[in-house]
Scaffold this active site. Structure first.
Site, PDB file in Angstrom:
ATOM      1  N   SER A 293       0.822  -1.209   0.000  1.00 51.34           N
ATOM      2  CA  SER A 293       0.000   0.000   0.000  1.00 51.34           C
ATOM      3  C   SER A 293       0.858   1.262   0.000  1.00 51.34           C
ATOM      4  O   SER A 293       2.005   1.249   0.458  1.00 51.34           O
ATOM      5  CB  SER A 293      -0.908   0.034   1.230  1.00 51.34           C
ATOM      6  OG  SER A 293      -1.664  -1.136   1.327  1.00 51.34           O
TER       7      SER A 293
HETATM    8  N1  SAH Z   1      -0.436  -5.268   4.144  1.00 47.14           N
HETATM    9  C1  SAH Z   1       0.259  -5.502   2.910  1.00 47.14           C
HETATM   10  C2  SAH Z   1      -0.616  -5.169   1.724  1.00 47.14           C
HETATM   11  C3  SAH Z   1      -0.658  -6.317   0.808  1.00 47.14           C
HETATM   12  S1  SAH Z   1      -1.860  -6.313  -0.461  1.00 47.14           S
HETATM   13  C4  SAH Z   1       1.589  -4.798   2.872  1.00 47.14           C
HETATM   14  O1  SAH Z   1       1.932  -4.052   3.808  1.00 47.14           O
HETATM   15  O2  SAH Z   1       2.345  -5.011   1.929  1.00 47.14           O
HETATM   16  C5  SAH Z   1      -3.055  -7.435   0.170  1.00 47.14           C
HETATM   17  C6  SAH Z   1      -2.631  -8.834   0.436  1.00 47.14           C
HETATM   18  O3  SAH Z   1      -3.777  -9.551   0.868  1.00 47.14           O
HETATM   19  C7  SAH Z   1      -2.085  -9.602  -0.768  1.00 47.14           C
HETATM   20  O4  SAH Z   1      -0.800 -10.060  -0.490  1.00 47.14           O
HETATM   21  C8  SAH Z   1      -3.082 -10.745  -0.955  1.00 47.14           C
HETATM   22  O5  SAH Z   1      -2.485 -11.941  -1.394  1.00 47.14           O
HETATM   23  C9  SAH Z   1      -3.642 -10.884   0.451  1.00 47.14           C
HETATM   24  N2  SAH Z   1      -4.961 -11.539   0.532  1.00 47.14           N
HETATM   25  C10 SAH Z   1      -6.009 -11.443  -0.321  1.00 47.14           C
HETATM   26  N3  SAH Z   1      -7.037 -12.193   0.099  1.00 47.14           N
HETATM   27  C11 SAH Z   1      -6.632 -12.777   1.266  1.00 47.14           C
HETATM   28  C12 SAH Z   1      -7.256 -13.683   2.188  1.00 47.14           C
HETATM   29  N4  SAH Z   1      -8.499 -14.149   1.999  1.00 47.14           N
HETATM   30  N5  SAH Z   1      -6.549 -14.070   3.271  1.00 47.14           N
HETATM   31  C13 SAH Z   1      -5.279 -13.622   3.482  1.00 47.14           C
HETATM   32  N6  SAH Z   1      -4.648 -12.773   2.641  1.00 47.14           N
HETATM   33  C14 SAH Z   1      -5.310 -12.366   1.550  1.00 47.14           C
END
Ligand code: SAH
Length: 233
Positions: A85
């Site tokens: 993000s």
């Molecule tokens: N907090 C992260 C943002 C990552 S983007 C950071 O600081 O980089 C969102 C993430 O959520 C992705 O890696 C995606 O694979 C994950 N995601 C999507 N659906 C999910 C689910 N049902 N359970 C766990 N993770 C999930």
């Protein structure tokens, strides 16, 4: 002659290490500037959040070919179609849960591990769940090197992490079509959850959910664009 050779080697070592030192100093400077211009100047004032973001080397949480943009004012690709993000969103989501030292926080969507690291600087323990195994393992490696208060699980975050519930706060970093009921259940009485809600690949609403006894209240904070919350089912 011997001293000459020794000093020659020392000077050579110094010259070789210079570019690395200045790259590291460059990132440090960029990070402090990022916090001033993108985070503090836009109204994030929680001291713990600002301190954490000044400390965590964001560039180390993203793939090497993206590192030079680590402190830019935008999200960046981290592989597998996912993104880290924008720094401001990380600051905003951290501040809004009113993080305290004694908190146990659940994060859904470990991704790069950066948001988990920022939280780990502030709270007692961070439990973070990632559905894409390779991403979760990569994040776990760097988080384990730097923190003893972060647990990473590879699973579908829809179901939360019951074993360690209830949580003082829950931070969801992928956009869900609706708020997963298990997450509401696993939120402590008086706890706060921040979650983007809406259709995948469209503008979603960042929602603040608060639990007070049996009463669940929620309000929209701002429009956002997150990668979709996927399900392993
Ligand atoms: N907090 C992260 C943002 C990552 S983007 C950071 O600081 O980089 C969102 C993430 O959520 C992705 O890696 C995606 O694979 C994950 N995601 C999507 N659906 C999910 C689910 N049902 N359970 C766990 N993770 C999930």
């Amino acid at each position: 002659m011997k001293y000459f050779r020794q000093s020659f080697v020392l000077i050579l070592l110094f010259l070789i290490s210079c570019p690395f030192t200045s790259i590291a100093q460059g990132y440090e400077r960029q990070r402090q500037e990022m916090v001033e211009t993108q985070i503090r100047n836009r109204g994030i004032r929680d001291a713990a959040t600002l301190r954490a973001m000044r400390r965590v080397p964001r560039h180390l949480y993203i793939p090497e070919n993206q590192q030079r943009w680590a402190y830019d004012d935008r999200p960046l690709p981290i592989g597998y179609g996912q993104t880290i993000s924008q720094p401001y969103i990380v600051g905003y989501m951290t501040e809004i849960i009113k993080p305290k030292k004694e908190f146990r926080v659940l994060e859904i969507g470990t991704g790069s591990g950066y948001q988990a690291a920022v939280l780990a600087e502030i709270v007692e323990h961070v439990f973070t769940i990632e559905i894409v195994e390779s991403l979760g393992l990569r994040a776990k490696e760097i988080l384990d090197q730097n923190y003893s208060n972060v647990s990473v699980k590879i699973a579908d975050g829809y179901y939360g992490w019951e074993e360690y519930a209830p949580f003082d706060a829950i931070v969801v970093t992928a956009a869900a079509e609706y708020i997963p009921p298990p997450l509401i259940e696993q939120l402590k009485d008086g706890g706060r959850m921040i979650i983007p809600v809406g259709s995948p690949f469209r503008v979603q609403q960042l929602m603040l959910v608060e639990k007070k006894g049996d009463r669940i209240s929620s309000r929209s904070l701002m429009p956002v664009r997150f990668v979709p919350f996927t399900s392993g089912d």
